[in-house]
Design a protein around this motif. Structure first.
Motif, PDB file in Angstrom:
ATOM      1  N   GLU A  79    -113.436 -25.528 -10.764  1.00 21.95           N
ATOM      2  CA  GLU A  79    -113.186 -25.615 -12.371  1.00 21.95           C
ATOM      3  C   GLU A  79    -111.919 -25.429 -12.595  1.00 21.95           C
ATOM      4  O   GLU A  79    -111.489 -25.897 -13.766  1.00 21.95           O
ATOM      5  CB  GLU A  79    -114.437 -24.650 -12.605  1.00 21.95           C
ATOM      6  CG  GLU A  79    -115.461 -25.410 -12.895  1.00 21.95           C
ATOM      7  CD  GLU A  79    -116.756 -24.221 -12.913  1.00 21.95           C
ATOM      8  OE1 GLU A  79    -116.338 -23.039 -13.249  1.00 21.95           O
ATOM      9  OE2 GLU A  79    -117.796 -24.589 -12.992  1.00 21.95           O
ATOM     10  N   ILE A 124    -119.329 -29.281 -12.360  1.00 22.46           N
ATOM     11  CA  ILE A 124    -119.524 -28.602 -11.276  1.00 22.46           C
ATOM     12  C   ILE A 124    -120.653 -27.678 -11.176  1.00 22.46           C
ATOM     13  O   ILE A 124    -120.794 -26.829 -12.087  1.00 22.46           O
ATOM     14  CB  ILE A 124    -118.356 -27.699 -10.418  1.00 22.46           C
ATOM     15  CG1 ILE A 124    -117.177 -28.622 -10.655  1.00 22.46           C
ATOM     16  CG2 ILE A 124    -118.651 -27.203  -9.105  1.00 22.46           C
ATOM     17  CD1 ILE A 124    -117.076 -29.642  -9.537  1.00 22.46           C
ATOM     18  N   SER A 126    -114.850 -31.088 -14.024  1.00 27.55           N
ATOM     19  CA  SER A 126    -115.903 -30.408 -14.697  1.00 27.55           C
ATOM     20  C   SER A 126    -117.396 -31.073 -14.300  1.00 27.55           C
ATOM     21  O   SER A 126    -117.335 -31.853 -13.251  1.00 27.55           O
ATOM     22  CB  SER A 126    -115.855 -31.242 -15.980  1.00 27.55           C
ATOM     23  OG  SER A 126    -115.680 -32.635 -15.917  1.00 27.55           O
ATOM     24  N   GLY A 129    -116.436 -22.799  -6.092  1.00 29.18           N
ATOM     25  CA  GLY A 129    -116.808 -23.398  -7.466  1.00 29.18           C
ATOM     26  C   GLY A 129    -115.844 -22.971  -8.648  1.00 29.18           C
ATOM     27  O   GLY A 129    -115.388 -23.904  -9.271  1.00 29.18           O
ATOM     28  N   HIS A 130    -115.398 -21.839  -8.651  1.00 29.33           N
ATOM     29  CA  HIS A 130    -114.575 -21.287  -9.781  1.00 29.33           C
ATOM     30  C   HIS A 130    -112.870 -21.884  -9.663  1.00 29.33           C
ATOM     31  O   HIS A 130    -112.501 -22.742 -10.449  1.00 29.33           O
ATOM     32  CB  HIS A 130    -114.258 -19.928  -9.824  1.00 29.33           C
ATOM     33  CG  HIS A 130    -115.424 -19.253 -10.092  1.00 29.33           C
ATOM     34  ND1 HIS A 130    -116.073 -19.270 -11.379  1.00 29.33           N
ATOM     35  CD2 HIS A 130    -116.204 -18.134  -9.689  1.00 29.33           C
ATOM     36  CE1 HIS A 130    -116.819 -18.484 -11.675  1.00 29.33           C
ATOM     37  NE2 HIS A 130    -117.396 -17.842 -10.558  1.00 29.33           N
TER      38      HIS A 130
END
Lengths: 80, 80
Positions: A26, A33, A31, A22-23
């Motif tokens: 990003e 997420i 965007s 996830g990170h």
């Protein structure tokens, strides 16, 4: 026949690998997420031709070996 | 919406982890096991509400980060 098995972590079980994905998404500029969860996907080719028997065998495989049912859920489809 | 992404090794790419699972299943007494392939399964929650846009974003995520397209295939479904 082929079994397509998805193994996912149960809700509430921490998933640092999913968080890292996830990170990273990003960081790449994506965007919107939300939660990301990583699981396993396993395909098992079976010589069994009877779908009901195949389903029963795969159910046992998941319980006995493929999934840790304390922290993981599994679901599968039989195709072909 | 949620993207359910399956990432699998391309045909011809060696999969020792899949082989190990296959051997373990045979060791547990399961018969009629053919080829076993292990892949990854990733769920990504998305705040996007337009399915076409979500599909396009997930396609880019797979190409840019999630799958190594030299040795892996990916497929996904958008649900919810």
């Amino acid at each position: 026949m082929k079994a397509q098995i998805k193994i996912t972590l149960k809700n509430g079980v921490l998933d640092p690998q999913g968080k890292a994905i996830g990170h990273a998404l990003e960081g790449l500029g994506f965007s919107g997420i939300g939660d990301v969860r990583q699981g396993k996907y396993i395909e098992v080719a079976l010589t069994e031709t009877d779908e009901a028997k195949a389903r029963e065998a795969v159910e046992r495989m998941c319980k006995d070996l493929l999934a840790n049912t304390v922290i993981e859920n599994y679901s599968f489809e039989i195709v072909g």
